[in-house]
Enzyme design. Structure first.
Site, PDB file in Angstrom:
ATOM      1  N   HIS A 163       0.828  -1.220   0.000  1.00 12.16           N
ATOM      2  CA  HIS A 163       0.000   0.000   0.000  1.00 12.16           C
ATOM      3  C   HIS A 163       0.861   1.268   0.000  1.00 12.16           C
ATOM      4  O   HIS A 163       0.429   2.319   0.470  1.00 12.16           O
ATOM      5  CB  HIS A 163      -0.967   0.027   1.190  1.00 12.16           C
ATOM      6  N   LYS A 290      16.710  21.865 -10.589  1.00 12.90           N
ATOM      7  CA  LYS A 290      15.956  20.644 -10.871  1.00 12.90           C
ATOM      8  C   LYS A 290      16.776  19.600 -11.629  1.00 12.90           C
ATOM      9  O   LYS A 290      17.574  19.914 -12.495  1.00 12.90           O
ATOM     10  CB  LYS A 290      14.692  20.956 -11.687  1.00 12.90           C
ATOM     11  N   GLU A 297       9.678   8.826 -16.559  1.00 14.28           N
ATOM     12  CA  GLU A 297       8.302   9.299 -16.671  1.00 14.28           C
ATOM     13  C   GLU A 297       7.708   8.971 -18.045  1.00 14.28           C
ATOM     14  O   GLU A 297       6.531   8.617 -18.157  1.00 14.28           O
ATOM     15  CB  GLU A 297       8.251  10.810 -16.407  1.00 14.28           C
TER      16      GLU A 297
END
Length: 470
Positions: A163, A290, A297
């Site tokens: 989970h 960043k 992705e």
């Protein structure tokens, strides 16, 4: 490049006195897509011409001329010199027209005892057979990269999750080997699909076979098929083989996307489990700090396109009556795109698997959080105190609650604290209360103990080496 010049189609124009409208020509043409099967089409034509000569349907001289012309066309295709015409509709008619330019009248004999219907089905099966083999090889490379990292990190502790909550400590090597197992099932699906599609439609002609005394076993053998298809209607109209490949591709893409999602999570500062080098990261146009895992992705997004291709083809073939319908011209765009996407995703995942740098210290700290050793405490109560597991579960849960109240890990409680819940507990209980001890205790077959992980690494190394040599 496609030549857009409009021309009367001399290959099927005997029934027609005029040319198709511009819109008709545009909607009917598939050459921009199916020219990708040019080499498969040439291989099928070479096998067909050889068989026609062997069965005395055409002369050996004509067959030799046809073969000479087809080999020249093959060279032109490989060199990027072949000129494609939309007016000639598809790869088959473009190649036949070019063949006529090269060898003259003999070219007209090539299409004896076949149709574009069995021709395209043969080309498509040949193309997909090679595509499946490519995916199997790419998956083996991906597995090899993961096995190498699993060997390096058999003893690295990380949190296992259920989970997405910290559950039990596991070996990082064990975690990586999970994706090796998934990739093996993906390989198996492609191998199964490849074996099932490896039947030859060539000679089924338009739909009913042919009156010429052809030798379908010969063409099947020449092209590496296991057998000729037994039913001519099935040979020209079935596309379930492509659906099966797309289903395998969709499942594979989903498996890749799940590991890609973990890479996205692990490389975030919230996890800080791993990092990717500049080779596999991108930056931001506005935020100079960043480092984005864009490759992961994009792999995560690929199942949308690939599963979409499966649904597209399902809808194309749904409800089609026997035998061939022009709807089947729409079978190749989704298949080609899906296989391109999967090939790229596999290469990206293989690259990232080898590139990841793991933060072992952060992983081990996280593995010990959230009372991940509670199950080990319950197991201790069963093993050492002889309690039923359900009673042990309750005892461990009560001790976890006490630790939460005190704001300490289980190992931070005193023996007296624990004995306030279960008086029979002894000092040696603390030996099981660490993430590493928990990981090392799971020695069952398929478990996460480093000794089991190293055994699995060795087994996979042997398996992959045998596959590469064989």
């Amino acid at each position: 490049m496609t030549d857009g010049k409009k021309q009367t189609n001399a290959l099927w124009g005997g029934r027609f006195s005029g040319s198709p409208s511009e819109v008709m020509e545009t909607i009917n043409a598939s050459i921009e897509i199916d020219q990708r099967m040019a080499l498969e089409d040439i291989a099928g034509s070479l096998a067909h011409a050889e068989m026609l000569a062997a069965t005395d349907i055409i002369s050996s001289q004509d067959a030799a001329e046809i073969a000479r012309g087809l080999e020249q066309i093959r060279a032109e295709v490989l060199a990027g010199e072949m000129k494609w015409s939309a007016a000639l509709e598809d790869v088959h008619m473009n190649i036949e027209a070019r063949l006529k330019e090269i060898v003259g009248e003999a070219a007209g004999r090539l299409h004896t005892a076949r149709s574009r219907n069995d021709q395209v089905a043969t080309d498509f099966r040949l193309w997909l057979r090679a595509a499946c083999e490519r995916m199997e090889n790419l998956l083996s490379g991906y597995q090899a990269a993961l096995v190498k990292r699993a060997e390096e990190h058999a003893g690295t502790v990380m949190p296992g999750f259920t989970h997405l909550q910290t559950a039990q400590p596991v070996s990082l090597g064990h975690h990586l080997l999970c994706w090796v197992e998934a990739a093996e099932r993906d390989r198996g699906r492609f191998a199964d699909a490849r074996a099932r599609l490896n039947e030859s439609p060539l000679g089924c002609a338009a739909l009913a076979g042919t009156a010429f005394p052809i030798d379908r076993d010969k063409t099947a053998t020449t092209l590496g098929f296991s057998r000729p298809m037994a039913n001519s209607l099935d040979g020209v109209s079935s596309r379930d083989f492509a659906l099966e490949v797309l289903a395998a591709a969709s499942i594979c893409a989903v498996n890749l996307s799940r590991f890609a999602e973990e890479i996205v999570l692990w490389t975030s500062k919230r996890f800080d489990f791993a990092s990717l080098s500049d080779e596999w990261s991108t930056g931001s146009s506005i935020m100079p700090q960043k480092r984005n895992p864009d490759a992961a992705e994009l792999v995560r997004a690929k199942p949308g396109r690939i599963a979409g291709a499966l649904q597209t083809l399902i809808i194309v073939v749904k409800g089609l009556p026997l035998a061939y319908s022009k709807d089947l011209q729409e079978d190749k765009p989704p298949v080609f795109q899906a296989m391109d996407d999967l090939e790229l995703a596999l290469m990206a995942m293989t690259g990232m698997a080898g590139d990841l740098t793991f933060n072992s210290e952060a992983m081990e700290v996280a593995a010990g959080e959230a009372y991940s050793d509670a199950t080990d405490l319950a197991d201790y109560v069963v093993r050492e105190l002889g309690k039923p597991f359900r009673d042990a579960h309750h005892i461990a849960g009560s001790i976890v609650k006490l630790a939460e109240i005190k704001g300490v890990p289980l190992s931070g409680l005193s023996l007296a604290d624990m004995q306030s819940v279960e008086a029979a507990l002894r000092q040696d209980v603390f030996k099981v209360l660490s993430a590493r001890a928990s990981m090392e205790s799971r020695t069952s077959y398929g478990g996460t103990a480093p000794i089991r992980v190293r055994e699995q690494v060795q087994a996979w190394q042997a398996r992959l080496a045998e596959r590469q040599s064989g």
